[in-house]
Design a protein around this motif. Structure first.
Motif, PDB file in Angstrom:
ATOM      1  N   PHE A   1     -29.482  17.623  67.626  1.00  0.00           N
ATOM      2  CA  PHE A   1     -30.225  18.182  66.502  1.00  0.00           C
ATOM      3  C   PHE A   1     -30.155  17.271  65.281  1.00  0.00           C
ATOM      4  O   PHE A   1     -31.168  17.016  64.618  1.00  0.00           O
ATOM      5  CB  PHE A   1     -29.677  19.569  66.158  1.00  0.00           C
ATOM      6  N   PHE A   2     -28.956  16.758  64.986  1.00  0.00           N
ATOM      7  CA  PHE A   2     -28.789  15.961  63.770  1.00  0.00           C
ATOM      8  C   PHE A   2     -29.271  14.518  63.911  1.00  0.00           C
ATOM      9  O   PHE A   2     -29.215  13.755  62.945  1.00  0.00           O
ATOM     10  CB  PHE A   2     -27.331  16.008  63.314  1.00  0.00           C
ATOM     11  N   THR A   3     -29.744  14.160  65.085  1.00  0.00           N
ATOM     12  CA  THR A   3     -30.366  12.844  65.268  1.00  0.00           C
ATOM     13  C   THR A   3     -31.823  12.977  65.700  1.00  0.00           C
ATOM     14  O   THR A   3     -32.446  11.982  66.058  1.00  0.00           O
ATOM     15  CB  THR A   3     -29.593  12.027  66.326  1.00  0.00           C
ATOM     16  N   SER A   4     -32.369  14.178  65.635  1.00  0.00           N
ATOM     17  CA  SER A   4     -33.732  14.424  66.104  1.00  0.00           C
ATOM     18  C   SER A   4     -34.753  14.147  64.999  1.00  0.00           C
ATOM     19  O   SER A   4     -34.417  14.019  63.821  1.00  0.00           O
ATOM     20  CB  SER A   4     -33.876  15.878  66.571  1.00  0.00           C
ATOM     21  N   ASN A   5     -36.007  14.100  65.386  1.00  0.00           N
ATOM     22  CA  ASN A   5     -37.083  13.928  64.409  1.00  0.00           C
ATOM     23  C   ASN A   5     -37.196  15.135  63.485  1.00  0.00           C
ATOM     24  O   ASN A   5     -37.659  15.010  62.345  1.00  0.00           O
ATOM     25  CB  ASN A   5     -38.414  13.713  65.134  1.00  0.00           C
ATOM     26  N   ALA A   6     -36.753  16.305  63.954  1.00  0.00           N
ATOM     27  CA  ALA A   6     -36.869  17.516  63.147  1.00  0.00           C
ATOM     28  C   ALA A   6     -36.064  17.421  61.861  1.00  0.00           C
ATOM     29  O   ALA A   6     -36.451  17.991  60.829  1.00  0.00           O
ATOM     30  CB  ALA A   6     -36.408  18.725  63.961  1.00  0.00           C
ATOM     31  N   ILE A   7     -34.953  16.690  61.901  1.00  0.00           N
ATOM     32  CA  ILE A   7     -34.081  16.626  60.734  1.00  0.00           C
ATOM     33  C   ILE A   7     -34.774  15.918  59.570  1.00  0.00           C
ATOM     34  O   ILE A   7     -34.536  16.231  58.401  1.00  0.00           O
ATOM     35  CB  ILE A   7     -32.745  15.933  61.086  1.00  0.00           C
ATOM     36  N   GLU A   8     -35.674  14.993  59.857  1.00  0.00           N
ATOM     37  CA  GLU A   8     -36.392  14.304  58.786  1.00  0.00           C
ATOM     38  C   GLU A   8     -37.312  15.268  58.051  1.00  0.00           C
ATOM     39  O   GLU A   8     -37.378  15.266  56.812  1.00  0.00           O
ATOM     40  CB  GLU A   8     -37.207  13.139  59.355  1.00  0.00           C
ATOM     41  N   GLY A   9     -38.006  16.116  58.805  1.00  0.00           N
ATOM     42  CA  GLY A   9     -38.873  17.106  58.172  1.00  0.00           C
ATOM     43  C   GLY A   9     -38.088  18.109  57.342  1.00  0.00           C
ATOM     44  O   GLY A   9     -38.516  18.492  56.244  1.00  0.00           O
ATOM     45  N   LEU A  10     -36.936  18.536  57.845  1.00  0.00           N
ATOM     46  CA  LEU A  10     -36.091  19.459  57.095  1.00  0.00           C
ATOM     47  C   LEU A  10     -35.572  18.811  55.817  1.00  0.00           C
ATOM     48  O   LEU A  10     -35.519  19.438  54.759  1.00  0.00           O
ATOM     49  CB  LEU A  10     -34.925  19.917  57.971  1.00  0.00           C
ATOM     50  N   THR A  11     -35.202  17.535  55.916  1.00  0.00           N
ATOM     51  CA  THR A  11     -34.716  16.805  54.745  1.00  0.00           C
ATOM     52  C   THR A  11     -35.797  16.703  53.682  1.00  0.00           C
ATOM     53  O   THR A  11     -35.534  16.874  52.477  1.00  0.00           O
ATOM     54  CB  THR A  11     -34.235  15.401  55.149  1.00  0.00           C
ATOM     55  N   ASN A  12     -37.014  16.444  54.095  1.00  0.00           N
ATOM     56  CA  ASN A  12     -38.125  16.331  53.143  1.00  0.00           C
ATOM     57  C   ASN A  12     -38.361  17.641  52.401  1.00  0.00           C
ATOM     58  O   ASN A  12     -38.775  17.637  51.230  1.00  0.00           O
ATOM     59  CB  ASN A  12     -39.399  15.900  53.870  1.00  0.00           C
ATOM     60  N   GLN A  13     -38.111  18.764  53.073  1.00  0.00           N
ATOM     61  CA  GLN A  13     -38.261  20.057  52.412  1.00  0.00           C
ATOM     62  C   GLN A  13     -37.080  20.356  51.492  1.00  0.00           C
ATOM     63  O   GLN A  13     -37.251  20.940  50.407  1.00  0.00           O
ATOM     64  CB  GLN A  13     -38.386  21.165  53.458  1.00  0.00           C
ATOM     65  N   LEU A  14     -35.889  19.952  51.916  1.00  0.00           N
ATOM     66  CA  LEU A  14     -34.688  20.261  51.149  1.00  0.00           C
ATOM     67  C   LEU A  14     -34.530  19.399  49.895  1.00  0.00           C
ATOM     68  O   LEU A  14     -34.075  19.884  48.852  1.00  0.00           O
ATOM     69  CB  LEU A  14     -33.457  20.081  52.034  1.00  0.00           C
ATOM     70  N   ALA A  15     -34.878  18.134  49.992  1.00  0.00           N
ATOM     71  CA  ALA A  15     -34.583  17.181  48.921  1.00  0.00           C
ATOM     72  C   ALA A  15     -35.101  17.597  47.545  1.00  0.00           C
ATOM     73  O   ALA A  15     -34.398  17.392  46.537  1.00  0.00           O
ATOM     74  CB  ALA A  15     -35.107  15.798  49.299  1.00  0.00           C
ATOM     75  N   PRO A  16     -36.302  18.178  47.412  1.00  0.00           N
ATOM     76  CA  PRO A  16     -36.743  18.582  46.070  1.00  0.00           C
ATOM     77  C   PRO A  16     -35.956  19.753  45.491  1.00  0.00           C
ATOM     78  O   PRO A  16     -36.008  20.002  44.292  1.00  0.00           O
ATOM     79  CB  PRO A  16     -38.206  18.985  46.299  1.00  0.00           C
ATOM     80  N   HIS A  17     -35.227  20.476  46.341  1.00  0.00           N
ATOM     81  CA  HIS A  17     -34.521  21.671  45.895  1.00  0.00           C
ATOM     82  C   HIS A  17     -33.008  21.473  45.803  1.00  0.00           C
ATOM     83  O   HIS A  17     -32.345  22.178  45.038  1.00  0.00           O
ATOM     84  CB  HIS A  17     -34.799  22.837  46.846  1.00  0.00           C
ATOM     85  N   ALA A  18     -32.451  20.551  46.599  1.00  0.00           N
ATOM     86  CA  ALA A  18     -30.994  20.417  46.701  1.00  0.00           C
ATOM     87  C   ALA A  18     -30.528  19.046  46.263  1.00  0.00           C
ATOM     88  O   ALA A  18     -31.077  18.024  46.682  1.00  0.00           O
ATOM     89  CB  ALA A  18     -30.550  20.682  48.139  1.00  0.00           C
ATOM     90  N   SER A  19     -29.474  19.019  45.427  1.00  0.00           N
ATOM     91  CA  SER A  19     -28.865  17.750  45.029  1.00  0.00           C
ATOM     92  C   SER A  19     -27.708  17.386  45.951  1.00  0.00           C
ATOM     93  O   SER A  19     -27.239  16.250  45.936  1.00  0.00           O
ATOM     94  CB  SER A  19     -28.367  17.827  43.591  1.00  0.00           C
ATOM     95  N   ALA A  20     -27.233  18.359  46.751  1.00  0.00           N
ATOM     96  CA  ALA A  20     -26.161  18.100  47.711  1.00  0.00           C
ATOM     97  C   ALA A  20     -26.373  18.954  48.951  1.00  0.00           C
ATOM     98  O   ALA A  20     -26.745  20.129  48.851  1.00  0.00           O
ATOM     99  CB  ALA A  20     -24.793  18.386  47.104  1.00  0.00           C
ATOM    100  N   ILE A  21     -26.164  18.345  50.114  1.00  0.00           N
ATOM    101  CA  ILE A  21     -26.210  19.038  51.403  1.00  0.00           C
ATOM    102  C   ILE A  21     -24.936  18.646  52.135  1.00  0.00           C
ATOM    103  O   ILE A  21     -24.828  17.534  52.650  1.00  0.00           O
ATOM    104  CB  ILE A  21     -27.446  18.645  52.241  1.00  0.00           C
ATOM    105  N   HIS A  22     -23.954  19.528  52.148  1.00  0.00           N
ATOM    106  CA  HIS A  22     -22.683  19.246  52.804  1.00  0.00           C
ATOM    107  C   HIS A  22     -22.633  20.000  54.130  1.00  0.00           C
ATOM    108  O   HIS A  22     -22.540  21.229  54.150  1.00  0.00           O
ATOM    109  CB  HIS A  22     -21.510  19.662  51.919  1.00  0.00           C
ATOM    110  N   ALA A  23     -22.709  19.267  55.223  1.00  0.00           N
ATOM    111  CA  ALA A  23     -22.763  19.862  56.558  1.00  0.00           C
ATOM    112  C   ALA A  23     -21.446  19.613  57.288  1.00  0.00           C
ATOM    113  O   ALA A  23     -21.088  18.463  57.556  1.00  0.00           O
ATOM    114  CB  ALA A  23     -23.929  19.288  57.349  1.00  0.00           C
TER     115      ALA A  23
END
Length: 212
Positions: free
Chosen positions: A169-191
């Motif tokens: 999951f964390f190396t899939s193409n889906a993670i790029e799309g999720l990141t693009n949605q998260l980046a404008p809203h989140a300054s930190a993503i700690h997984a």
């Protein structure tokens, strides 16, 4: 939840977003509690008093994040008979200029459907938090320092069939799309990788030790 000892940050590096977990603020574990009603905590005052006195024996720093009623959501994303063999816990810090209501709306209306659409998850839980206050859990002789720029505003629990599925999951193409949605809203993503998720109380009943 017990978090894995080695947790540098699962989320891929992203410009303008802190995805590497600072070693001095790394979380070792989380006690997650969901109440049946806003009055339920009053029934556990005796147990809370015991926990207050005991924390100094096991913890150096503890922080309490609380959510308003209906802010904790569990989504049905697993198919019949599917079970969770690996989990990731994600904390989000909202970006300056993004309000609490805006982040809550984004998580519930955009991020959750996007995560569900990946078809990779066997468990999906979200929480959005009230403003942090040290007074909510001011236990004696334990640190509660939580600078404004280090606070979190939402969390996610992602469940997978096994650790291989989590890695994929964390190396899939889906993670790029999720990141693009998260980046404008989140300054930190700690997984964080979760080492174990132990259930001690369910529907008000104390379960046998270490039962999931």
């Amino acid at each position: 939840m017990h978090l894995a000892e080695h947790n540098p940050g699962r989320w891929p590096a992203t410009d303008g977003v802190q995805t590497s977990i600072p070693p001095d603020r790394k979380i070792d574990g989380v006690a997650e509690v969901t109440f049946q009603s806003a009055l339920t905590p009053l029934k556990g005052r005796k147990q809370t008093k015991l926990a207050h006195a005991d924390e100094i024996n096991v913890f150096r720093r503890t922080l309490l994040y609380a959510g308003p009623p209906n802010s904790s959501r569990w989504y049905d994303v697993a198919g019949p008979g599917e079970t969770v063999g690996a989990r990731t816990l994600i904390y989000l810090r909202r970006r300056d200029g993004v309000g609490a209501g805006e982040l809550r709306k984004f998580v519930n209306q955009q991020l959750v459907p996007a995560l569900a659409d990946t078809a990779a998850l066997k468990e999906l839980r979200t929480q959005t938090f009230l403003p942090w206050s040290e007074k909510l859990w001011d236990t004696p002789n334990v640190a509660h320092d939580n600078p404004h720029d280090q606070r979190f505003h939402a969390s996610l629990v992602l469940g997978f069939s096994d650790s291989a599925a989590r890695d994929a999951f964390f190396t899939s193409n889906a993670i790029e799309g999720l990141t693009n949605q998260l980046a404008p809203h989140a300054s930190a993503i700690h997984a964080y990788d979760v080492a174990a998720a132990l259930t001690f109380v369910k529907n008000g009943d104390i379960l046998p030790r270490y039962q999931e």
